[in-house]
Enzyme design. Structure first.
Site, PDB file in Angstrom:
ATOM      1  N   ASN A  74      -4.535 -22.583  -3.462  1.00  0.00           N
ATOM      2  CA  ASN A  74      -4.448 -22.773  -4.906  1.00  0.00           C
ATOM      3  C   ASN A  74      -4.981 -21.557  -5.638  1.00  0.00           C
ATOM      4  O   ASN A  74      -5.747 -20.769  -5.081  1.00  0.00           O
ATOM      5  CB  ASN A  74      -5.229 -24.024  -5.329  1.00  0.00           C
ATOM      6  CG  ASN A  74      -4.590 -25.285  -4.797  1.00  0.00           C
ATOM      7  OD1 ASN A  74      -3.375 -25.446  -4.849  1.00  0.00           O
ATOM      8  ND2 ASN A  74      -5.388 -26.182  -4.258  1.00  0.00           N
ATOM      9  N   CYS A  75      -4.598 -21.455  -6.902  1.00  0.00           N
ATOM     10  CA  CYS A  75      -5.008 -20.369  -7.774  1.00  0.00           C
ATOM     11  C   CYS A  75      -6.530 -20.211  -7.715  1.00  0.00           C
ATOM     12  O   CYS A  75      -7.237 -21.215  -7.766  1.00  0.00           O
ATOM     13  CB  CYS A  75      -4.552 -20.678  -9.202  1.00  0.00           C
ATOM     14  SG  CYS A  75      -4.851 -19.360 -10.364  1.00  0.00           S
ATOM     15  N   PRO A  76      -7.028 -18.998  -7.571  1.00  0.00           N
ATOM     16  CA  PRO A  76      -6.365 -17.689  -7.624  1.00  0.00           C
ATOM     17  C   PRO A  76      -6.028 -17.100  -6.250  1.00  0.00           C
ATOM     18  O   PRO A  76      -5.630 -15.947  -6.165  1.00  0.00           O
ATOM     19  CB  PRO A  76      -7.404 -16.823  -8.316  1.00  0.00           C
ATOM     20  CG  PRO A  76      -8.704 -17.333  -7.758  1.00  0.00           C
ATOM     21  CD  PRO A  76      -8.493 -18.840  -7.617  1.00  0.00           C
ATOM     22  N   GLU A  77      -6.211 -17.861  -5.189  1.00  0.00           N
ATOM     23  CA  GLU A  77      -6.057 -17.314  -3.837  1.00  0.00           C
ATOM     24  C   GLU A  77      -4.693 -16.680  -3.549  1.00  0.00           C
ATOM     25  O   GLU A  77      -4.649 -15.584  -2.969  1.00  0.00           O
ATOM     26  CB  GLU A  77      -6.386 -18.373  -2.789  1.00  0.00           C
ATOM     27  CG  GLU A  77      -7.860 -18.728  -2.749  1.00  0.00           C
ATOM     28  CD  GLU A  77      -8.147 -19.846  -1.774  1.00  0.00           C
ATOM     29  OE1 GLU A  77      -8.727 -19.548  -0.719  1.00  0.00           O
ATOM     30  OE2 GLU A  77      -7.764 -20.994  -2.080  1.00  0.00           O
ATOM     31  N   ASP A 122       1.603 -23.568  -4.531  1.00  0.00           N
ATOM     32  CA  ASP A 122       0.912 -23.750  -5.809  1.00  0.00           C
ATOM     33  C   ASP A 122       1.895 -23.479  -6.951  1.00  0.00           C
ATOM     34  O   ASP A 122       2.401 -22.365  -7.077  1.00  0.00           O
ATOM     35  CB  ASP A 122      -0.280 -22.797  -5.889  1.00  0.00           C
ATOM     36  CG  ASP A 122      -1.092 -22.962  -7.158  1.00  0.00           C
ATOM     37  OD1 ASP A 122      -0.721 -23.793  -8.023  1.00  0.00           O
ATOM     38  OD2 ASP A 122      -2.118 -22.269  -7.299  1.00  0.00           O
TER      39      ASP A 122
END
Length: 80
Positions: free
Chosen positions: A16-19, A43
């Site tokens: 998920n954000c920001p990964e 995501d």
């Protein structure tokens, strides 16, 4: 869209954000100029984040598509 020819693949499935964008930044740095990276993500925020990433850093978004909740992107790294 059929699968475009690519030099490397980033599988950000389940992240998920920001990964996904953090990993994208790392993978693009390692790619040769003009190389194409395929990104696989789940995501939904990548629909917004990855195109903006490309515009901001000058890379070319060659294509994107969604397949049953999986988002696919093909990015060409800008010339050095």
């Amino acid at each position: 869209m059929t699968d475009l020819i690519h030099d490397a693949t980033l599988d950000a499935t389940g992240l998920n954000c920001p990964e996904p964008v953090m990993m994208l930044h790392k993978h693009v740095r390692e790619l040769a100029a003009g190389g194409v990276l395929k990104v696989i993500a789940t995501d939904p925020s990548t629909r917004r984040d990855i195109p903006k990433f490309c515009v901001f850093l000058g890379h070319e978004l060659l294509g994107q598509q969604e397949e049953a909740g999986t988002y696919l992107y093909w990015i060409r790294k800008k010339a050095d």
